[in-house]
Design a protein around this motif. Structure first.
Motif, PDB file in Angstrom:
ATOM      1  N   PHE A  15       0.764  -1.186  -0.095  1.00 26.03           N
ATOM      2  CA  PHE A  15      -0.119   0.207   0.124  1.00 26.03           C
ATOM      3  C   PHE A  15       0.745   1.232  -0.019  1.00 26.03           C
ATOM      4  CE2 PHE A  15      -3.625  -2.736   0.867  1.00 26.03           C
ATOM      5  CZ  PHE A  15      -4.535  -1.956   0.326  1.00 26.03           C
ATOM      6  N   HIS A  16       0.629   2.185  -0.989  1.00 29.18           N
ATOM      7  CA  HIS A  16       0.978   3.396  -0.970  1.00 29.18           C
ATOM      8  C   HIS A  16       0.647   4.313   0.310  1.00 29.18           C
ATOM      9  CE1 HIS A  16      -2.684   3.265  -3.330  1.00 29.18           C
ATOM     10  NE2 HIS A  16      -3.061   4.461  -2.791  1.00 29.18           N
ATOM     11  N   PRO A  17       0.932   5.468   0.551  1.00 26.37           N
ATOM     12  CA  PRO A  17       0.412   6.018   1.782  1.00 26.37           C
ATOM     13  C   PRO A  17      -0.890   6.437   1.327  1.00 26.37           C
ATOM     14  CG  PRO A  17       2.136   7.165   1.063  1.00 26.37           C
ATOM     15  CD  PRO A  17       2.159   6.114   0.099  1.00 26.37           C
ATOM     16  N   HIS A  18      -2.063   6.190   2.311  1.00 34.33           N
ATOM     17  CA  HIS A  18      -3.474   6.380   1.931  1.00 34.33           C
ATOM     18  C   HIS A  18      -4.148   6.600   3.456  1.00 34.33           C
ATOM     19  CE1 HIS A  18      -3.089   2.200   3.100  1.00 34.33           C
ATOM     20  NE2 HIS A  18      -4.530   2.217   3.384  1.00 34.33           N
ATOM     21  N   ARG A  19      -5.310   6.856   3.231  1.00 37.54           N
ATOM     22  CA  ARG A  19      -6.260   6.983   4.464  1.00 37.54           C
ATOM     23  C   ARG A  19      -7.221   5.992   4.009  1.00 37.54           C
ATOM     24  NH1 ARG A  19      -4.995  12.145   6.830  1.00 37.54           N
ATOM     25  NH2 ARG A  19      -4.405  13.714   5.371  1.00 37.54           N
ATOM     26  N   ASP A  20      -7.750   5.224   5.069  1.00 39.63           N
ATOM     27  CA  ASP A  20      -9.072   4.280   4.531  1.00 39.63           C
ATOM     28  C   ASP A  20     -10.050   5.025   4.252  1.00 39.63           C
ATOM     29  OD1 ASP A  20      -7.068   2.085   5.365  1.00 39.63           O
ATOM     30  OD2 ASP A  20      -8.634   0.952   6.243  1.00 39.63           O
ATOM     31  N   GLU A  75       0.123  14.671  -4.650  1.00 38.57           N
ATOM     32  CA  GLU A  75       1.442  15.660  -4.552  1.00 38.57           C
ATOM     33  C   GLU A  75       2.366  14.927  -3.911  1.00 38.57           C
ATOM     34  OE1 GLU A  75       0.554  18.355  -0.933  1.00 38.57           O
ATOM     35  OE2 GLU A  75      -1.208  17.846  -1.642  1.00 38.57           O
ATOM     36  N   PRO A  76       3.732  15.451  -4.039  1.00 40.49           N
ATOM     37  CA  PRO A  76       4.831  14.693  -3.395  1.00 40.49           C
ATOM     38  C   PRO A  76       4.474  14.735  -1.761  1.00 40.49           C
ATOM     39  CG  PRO A  76       5.539  16.543  -4.840  1.00 40.49           C
ATOM     40  CD  PRO A  76       4.231  16.708  -4.548  1.00 40.49           C
ATOM     41  N   MET A  77       4.942  13.838  -1.131  1.00 48.78           N
ATOM     42  CA  MET A  77       4.588  13.642   0.391  1.00 48.78           C
ATOM     43  C   MET A  77       5.917  13.479   1.188  1.00 48.78           C
ATOM     44  SD  MET A  77       1.139  11.325   0.638  1.00 48.78           S
ATOM     45  CE  MET A  77       1.159  11.385   2.357  1.00 48.78           C
ATOM     46  N   ASP A  78       6.053  13.834   2.350  1.00 49.70           N
ATOM     47  CA  ASP A  78       7.178  13.762   3.181  1.00 49.70           C
ATOM     48  C   ASP A  78       6.664  12.613   4.063  1.00 49.70           C
ATOM     49  OD1 ASP A  78       9.669  14.557   3.841  1.00 49.70           O
ATOM     50  OD2 ASP A  78       9.280  16.515   4.214  1.00 49.70           O
ATOM     51  N   LEU A  79       7.245  11.205   3.906  1.00 47.31           N
ATOM     52  CA  LEU A  79       6.965  10.345   4.739  1.00 47.31           C
ATOM     53  C   LEU A  79       7.329  10.311   6.151  1.00 47.31           C
ATOM     54  CD1 LEU A  79       6.042   7.568   1.994  1.00 47.31           C
ATOM     55  CD2 LEU A  79       4.862   9.278   2.890  1.00 47.31           C
ATOM     56  N   PHE A  96       3.010   4.654  10.101  1.00 45.93           N
ATOM     57  CA  PHE A  96       1.978   6.087  10.176  1.00 45.93           C
ATOM     58  C   PHE A  96       2.729   7.367   9.699  1.00 45.93           C
ATOM     59  CE2 PHE A  96       0.357   3.104  13.100  1.00 45.93           C
ATOM     60  CZ  PHE A  96      -1.193   2.901  12.652  1.00 45.93           C
ATOM     61  N   HIS A  97       2.109   8.092   9.185  1.00 43.61           N
ATOM     62  CA  HIS A  97       2.967   9.620   8.744  1.00 43.61           C
ATOM     63  C   HIS A  97       2.146  10.626   9.423  1.00 43.61           C
ATOM     64  CE1 HIS A  97       4.734   6.702   6.021  1.00 43.61           C
ATOM     65  NE2 HIS A  97       3.434   6.519   5.403  1.00 43.61           N
ATOM     66  N   PRO A  98       2.526  10.908  10.585  1.00 39.85           N
ATOM     67  CA  PRO A  98       1.768  11.637  11.573  1.00 39.85           C
ATOM     68  C   PRO A  98       1.583  13.090  11.113  1.00 39.85           C
ATOM     69  CG  PRO A  98       3.512  11.019  12.663  1.00 39.85           C
ATOM     70  CD  PRO A  98       3.731  10.223  11.286  1.00 39.85           C
ATOM     71  N   ARG A  99       2.367  13.717  10.594  1.00 36.14           N
ATOM     72  CA  ARG A  99       2.274  15.189  10.006  1.00 36.14           C
ATOM     73  C   ARG A  99       0.934  15.129   9.290  1.00 36.14           C
ATOM     74  NH1 ARG A  99       6.392  17.851   6.942  1.00 36.14           N
ATOM     75  NH2 ARG A  99       7.903  16.043   7.750  1.00 36.14           N
ATOM     76  N   TYR A 100       0.421  14.161   8.601  1.00 37.68           N
ATOM     77  CA  TYR A 100      -0.701  14.352   7.646  1.00 37.68           C
ATOM     78  C   TYR A 100      -2.096  13.881   8.553  1.00 37.68           C
ATOM     79  CZ  TYR A 100       2.762  14.472   4.023  1.00 37.68           C
ATOM     80  OH  TYR A 100       3.801  15.041   3.334  1.00 37.68           O
ATOM     81  N   TRP A 101      -1.881  13.754   9.888  1.00 35.05           N
ATOM     82  CA  TRP A 101      -3.262  13.662  10.716  1.00 35.05           C
ATOM     83  C   TRP A 101      -4.095  15.019  10.499  1.00 35.05           C
ATOM     84  CZ3 TRP A 101      -6.632  10.350  12.211  1.00 35.05           C
ATOM     85  CH2 TRP A 101      -7.419  10.852  13.370  1.00 35.05           C
ATOM     86  N   THR A 102      -3.136  16.077  10.374  1.00 38.78           N
ATOM     87  CA  THR A 102      -3.848  17.500  10.301  1.00 38.78           C
ATOM     88  C   THR A 102      -3.303  18.165   9.048  1.00 38.78           C
ATOM     89  OG1 THR A 102      -1.832  18.607  11.295  1.00 38.78           O
ATOM     90  CG2 THR A 102      -3.770  18.099  12.736  1.00 38.78           C
ATOM     91  N   GLN A 103      -2.748  17.712   8.151  1.00 38.41           N
ATOM     92  CA  GLN A 103      -2.184  18.160   6.954  1.00 38.41           C
ATOM     93  C   GLN A 103      -2.947  17.676   5.772  1.00 38.41           C
ATOM     94  OE1 GLN A 103       1.920  19.299   6.500  1.00 38.41           O
ATOM     95  NE2 GLN A 103       1.992  18.861   4.261  1.00 38.41           N
ATOM     96  N   MET A 150      -2.842   8.432   7.877  1.00 37.02           N
ATOM     97  CA  MET A 150      -2.294   8.096   6.708  1.00 37.02           C
ATOM     98  C   MET A 150      -1.331   7.183   7.231  1.00 37.02           C
ATOM     99  SD  MET A 150      -1.884   9.404   3.573  1.00 37.02           S
ATOM    100  CE  MET A 150      -2.363  11.182   3.536  1.00 37.02           C
ATOM    101  N   HIS A 151      -1.181   6.117   6.409  1.00 43.56           N
ATOM    102  CA  HIS A 151      -0.388   4.878   6.590  1.00 43.56           C
ATOM    103  C   HIS A 151       0.092   4.335   5.591  1.00 43.56           C
ATOM    104  CE1 HIS A 151      -4.694   3.440   6.660  1.00 43.56           C
ATOM    105  NE2 HIS A 151      -4.188   2.313   6.408  1.00 43.56           N
ATOM    106  N   SER A 152       1.119   3.513   5.468  1.00 40.39           N
ATOM    107  CA  SER A 152       1.458   2.670   4.154  1.00 40.39           C
ATOM    108  C   SER A 152       2.223   1.505   4.639  1.00 40.39           C
ATOM    109  CB  SER A 152       2.811   3.568   3.553  1.00 40.39           C
ATOM    110  OG  SER A 152       3.550   4.069   4.128  1.00 40.39           O
ATOM    111  N   THR A 153       2.553   0.604   3.641  1.00 37.28           N
ATOM    112  CA  THR A 153       3.428  -0.484   4.054  1.00 37.28           C
ATOM    113  C   THR A 153       4.601  -0.174   3.800  1.00 37.28           C
ATOM    114  OG1 THR A 153       1.492  -1.825   2.667  1.00 37.28           O
ATOM    115  CG2 THR A 153       3.819  -2.885   2.808  1.00 37.28           C
ATOM    116  N   VAL A 154       5.685  -0.422   4.803  1.00 45.54           N
ATOM    117  CA  VAL A 154       6.869  -0.421   4.665  1.00 45.54           C
ATOM    118  C   VAL A 154       7.535  -1.276   3.661  1.00 45.54           C
ATOM    119  CG1 VAL A 154       9.064  -0.695   5.938  1.00 45.54           C
ATOM    120  CG2 VAL A 154       7.003   0.197   7.050  1.00 45.54           C
TER     121      VAL A 154
END
Ligand code: FE2
Length: 299
Positions: free
Chosen positions: A124-129, A201-205, A156-163, A226-230
């Motif tokens: 999985f690429h970064p995504h929200r369910d 858009e480009p993301m900062d993981l 988890f990519h925590p910056r995207y909880w609010t972004q 926001m989460h993804s497969t390592v």
């Protein structure tokens, strides 16, 4: 989000609120989670016929490997024992079985060294369910089947909880996906042609958070995370179980995590089964979610 709770002794209601605020809950293995792991390990062992499942990818042609998973995964998903053991986990972690609805569990595989990252073993690429028509009140449950290490976990990519992230969820409808694309998973080897919501858009993981529990340990998080497969290069395939829950009172009240960027339509609400008696969510409530949380939030 700022907190990871371990074996927290809190009420169902306050736990849900913390999860909707982006916090993570982690639990030690429970009797039912260990039984679920043991049950699924047995199915996996049978399917791989004597090969070590974590390294079988190095012994099998990829088409054969995908065919094994295509047979194995539905057998686990639809087995009545899987449902009973999830009911047990909910009970042991003190969820209200009359109010909590769950969907059937999935088995995920993350192979090493890019052996198979599409279709039946999708990386999985970064995504929200919530980009995939999940309601904002959905909670995700995740547990490893074999020993988990950071290099083959999920992040988890925590910056995207609010972004917010510009994304293609506006083109996604769960009902449409089920009708046209879901059942093609096993054929997607090498490239995956199924249309899925993606960042545009480009993301900062980094920074990222990876939670490593013992086998059968339980990780609980909001579907809006926001989460993804390592990317796995550990030399072993990761096998994990996940499923989702929804609290019916929160669903009725349209409570849940904030929606900051999801625009999908359709809903997964018809999939969930009540913890107590496996009944479905009433059709009127399913229908209330059909236009998607994003549309409702904008209207
Ligand atoms: Fe996900």
């Amino acid at each position: 989000m700022n907190t990871v709770f371990f074996d927290a002794d809190v009420s169902d209601k306050s736990r849900r609120q913390q999860l909707y605020d982006g916090q993570l809950f982690v639990y030690s293995p429970t009797p039912s989670s260990l039984a679920l792991v043991e049950f699924v390990r047995e199915l996996i062992r049978e399917a791989f016929e004597g090969l070590d499942p974590e390294t079988a990818q190095y012994r099998l042609p990829v088409e054969r490997y995908a065919a094994i998973l295509a047979d194995l995964k539905p057998r686990f998903i639809h087995h009545s024992a899987s449902k009973e053991l999830i009911q047990g986990i909910l009970r042991e972690l003190r969820f209200d079985l009359d109010e909590t609805y769950f969907d059937v569990p999935r088995m995920r595989t993350a192979t090493s060294d890019d052996y198979l990252t599409t279709g039946i073993a999708y990386a999985f690429h970064p995504h929200r369910d919530t980009w995939y028509s999940a309601p904002q009140c959905q909670l995700n449950w995740w547990m490893p089947i074999f020993e988990l290490v950071s290099g083959r976990s999920m992040a988890f990519h925590p910056r995207y909880w609010t972004q917010p992230v510009r994304n293609s969820s506006r083109g996604y409808n769960y009902g449409e996906w089920n009708r046209t694309q879901r059942f093609a998973a096993a054929q997607q080897i090498g490239t995956d042609k199924r249309i899925q919501p993606r960042p545009e858009e480009p993301m900062d993981l980094d920074p990222q958070i990876r939670v490593i529990t013992p086998v059968g340990g339980v990780l609980l998080f909001s579907a809006a995370h926001m989460h993804s497969t390592v990317p796995n290069s550990t030399g072993r395939t990761r096998f994990s179980i996940d499923f989702r829950t929804v609290n019916i009172a929160d669903a009725r009240g349209f409570r849940g995590a904030p929606n900051i960027d999801s625009e999908c339509t359709g809903t997964t609400m018809a999939d969930y089964l009540r913890g107590s008696d496996l009944s479905h969510i009433p059709p009127d409530l399913v229908a209330a979610y059909e236009q998607g949380d994003g549309v409702r939030a904008a209207s």
